[in-house]
Scaffold this active site. Structure first.
Site, mmCIF file in Angstrom:
data_model
loop_
_atom_site.group_PDB
_atom_site.id
_atom_site.type_symbol
_atom_site.label_atom_id
_atom_site.label_comp_id
_atom_site.label_asym_id
_atom_site.label_seq_id
_atom_site.Cartn_x
_atom_site.Cartn_y
_atom_site.Cartn_z
ATOM 1 N N CYS A 248 56.401 42.821 42.697
ATOM 2 C CA CYS A 248 55.996 44.172 43.110
ATOM 3 C C CYS A 248 57.125 44.753 43.961
ATOM 4 C CB CYS A 248 54.683 44.112 43.873
ATOM 5 S SG CYS A 248 53.373 43.352 42.875
ATOM 6 N N CYS B 134 58.958 39.437 63.270
ATOM 7 C CA CYS B 134 58.801 38.612 62.070
ATOM 8 C C CYS B 134 60.146 38.387 61.374
ATOM 9 C CB CYS B 134 57.809 39.292 61.130
ATOM 10 S SG CYS B 134 57.711 38.579 59.516
ATOM 11 N N CYS C 135 56.139 34.086 45.375
ATOM 12 C CA CYS C 135 55.305 34.696 44.338
ATOM 13 C C CYS C 135 56.158 34.904 43.092
ATOM 14 C CB CYS C 135 54.761 36.046 44.826
ATOM 15 S SG CYS C 135 53.542 36.785 43.704
ATOM 16 N N CYS D 16 57.045 44.857 47.919
ATOM 17 C CA CYS D 16 56.572 43.650 48.612
ATOM 18 C C CYS D 16 57.716 42.674 48.827
ATOM 19 C CB CYS D 16 55.467 42.996 47.788
ATOM 20 S SG CYS D 16 54.948 41.386 48.427
ATOM 21 N N GLU E 51 53.173 31.341 55.540
ATOM 22 C CA GLU E 51 52.682 32.077 56.706
ATOM 23 C C GLU E 51 51.178 32.301 56.631
ATOM 24 O OE1 GLU E 51 56.507 34.709 58.092
ATOM 25 O OE2 GLU E 51 55.091 35.609 56.729
ATOM 26 N N CYS F 168 44.132 35.570 57.396
ATOM 27 C CA CYS F 168 44.791 35.926 56.143
ATOM 28 C C CYS F 168 45.616 34.720 55.685
ATOM 29 C CB CYS F 168 45.668 37.138 56.397
ATOM 30 S SG CYS F 168 46.578 37.596 54.957
#
Ligand code: SAH
Ligand code: SF4
Length: 408
Positions: free
Chosen positions: A141, A376, A137, A144, A117, A130
């Site tokens: 975290c 989203c 990842c 997240c 994205e 961005c």
């Protein structure tokens, strides 16, 4: 508003089988030209020509390259394309924020094309793009969404650059009005994308080489010409890489701090167990080039009842004392299954007041594109449904934390 952009024509499919040159750095572009039979002594000059067409004009066809011989254009077109990643969907918020789900070409070993994205946030004085540095990842975290998904892979430098090319295509950010042969740059004031932040999916300091190559392409004065001061890398705190990055790259730095003591940060940002706050702060103090004119941004996500007390605010100010710093308070963006809530607005205001009084201006990051954030989740589930039969690993849907990405 969501647009599904399916590209199904046979011609497009055939073109996609060719390797794209869009997004390549100078060295890789040179290799591609040699492979296409360009004599070694001409390569430098040819790279310079292509560079300008690719990164000043943003052309998408070799035919447009009028100062390149027709014979070479034909040879290049037979072998290569100038394709951008395929757009799976594009969402446009009522506030102008845009979000693209892009499908990347598969690398040799990949069973399925990965998706990433990219988000564009227009504001009165600037436009921020961005971008993602990884698919998923490896870090986890706890607040997240990306952290709940397995890493598919690092992005290639070309795939990082391609995000800005595609965004500029979609928002009409190339100097198309200039007459052919005039390679003037679009003045910064006229450019829609004025800033780039590495705050999409992934930990950029776990993909340093590719991110570095890509940022060099973005900041190349004969191409995209984005000042390094308008590029910000955000990291969860990969301490050994921070100083090296500062020395090599010269970009601005943002640190995802989120807590002021190790017990809580270990929980929120588990890489803290490896690189605790003291070491992180030390690395920031020593960040090459840090000064009042080049401050480090500290990101602090506001989590209700977790890190949002006035004592936390005072501890934050104390922790950062002496570092040329900006603080961005980020209202938490909830996602399905997340265990946190966003702090109350009054709590954020009271927290901000303490931070303000300590000399940090306007620290609350205004959420943008809230309406497409709601959409989203739908976007992802739609994408999931399409792939349900071929899905092999659970939890492999993609999501970006980059929802409030414009930073001061
Ligand atoms: N991996 C890098 C860059 C991507 S995350 C990093 O962690 O810094 C970009 C920013 O979004 C980080 O500050 C991250 O902590 C924040 N973020 C992640 N999930 C979020 C959420 N649900 N709500 C608000 N901010 C979030
Ligand atoms: Fe990865 Fe950054 Fe999300 Fe942490 S906040 S899981 S480092 S993308």
């Amino acid at each position: 508003m969501t647009l599904a952009l399916e590209q199904t024509s046979a011609a497009t499919a055939a073109a996609r089988e060719k390797i794209s040159l869009a997004g390549l750095d100078r060295a890789r572009l040179g290799e591609a030209l040699i492979a296409a039979g360009v004599p070694a002594k001409q390569v430098r000059m040819r790279v310079a020509q292509l560079w300008s067409w690719l990164y000043v004009r943003g052309v998408t066809s070799f035919d447009a390259m009028t100062d390149v011989s027709k014979e070479l254009r034909t040879r290049l077109a037979e072998r290569y394309s100038l394709d951008r990643p395929e757009i799976v969907s594009e969402q446009i918020s009522i506030d102008g924020t845009r979000k693209w789900l892009m499908r990347l070409p598969k690398l040799g070993h990949e069973a399925r094309a990965p998706e990433i994205e990219t988000v564009y946030i227009p504001e009165a004085e600037r436009g921020t793009l961005c971008i993602s540095s990884q698919v998923g990842c490896t870090l986890t975290c706890s607040f997240c969404h990306t952290g709940t998904q397995r890493l598919v892979r690092n992005l290639e430098a070309q795939e990082i650059v391609a995000q800005i090319l595609l965004a500029r295509d979609r928002i009409g950010d190339w100097p198309g009005a200039s007459p052919p042969g005039d390679d003037r740059l679009l003045p910064v004031t006229e450019r829609k994308i004025t800033n780039v932040v590495l705050m999409g999916m992934g930990e950029p300091l776990y993909n340093v080489e590719n991110v570095k190559t890509a940022m060099d392409v973005l900041s190349d004065g004969e191409g995209l010409s984005l000042s390094k001061r308008r590029i910000t890398l955000s990291t969860s705190g990969i301490v050994p890489e921070i100083g090296r990055w500062g020395e090599q790259s010269g970009t601005m730095l943002a640190i995802s701090l989120h807590a002021t003591h190790d017990k809580l940060r270990d929980e929120l940002v588990p890489i803290n167990k490896k690189y605790p706050i003291k070491e992180l702060i030390e690395a920031c103090r020593n960040y090459p080039g840090v000064s009042n004119a080049r401050r480090i941004t500290f990101e602090y996500v506001m989590l209700k009842g977790v890190n949002d007390s006035l004592a936390d605010a005072r501890a934050l100010v104390k922790l950062l004392a002496g570092i040329p710093a900006k603080i961005n308070l980020i209202p938490f963006n909830p996602w399905p299954g997340s265990k946190y809530e966003c702090s109350e607005w009054e709590t954020i205001e009271r927290f901000a007041e303490v931070v303000n009084k300590a000399g940090y201006a306007s620290p609350v990051r205004t959420p943008r594109g809230r309406d497409i954030l709601a959409a989203c989740g739908q976007l992802r589930s739609e994408s999931q449904r399409l792939r349900a039969s071929e899905r092999v690993a659970p939890g492999s849907e993609l999501s970006s934390p980059a929802t409030n990405a414009a930073i001061d």
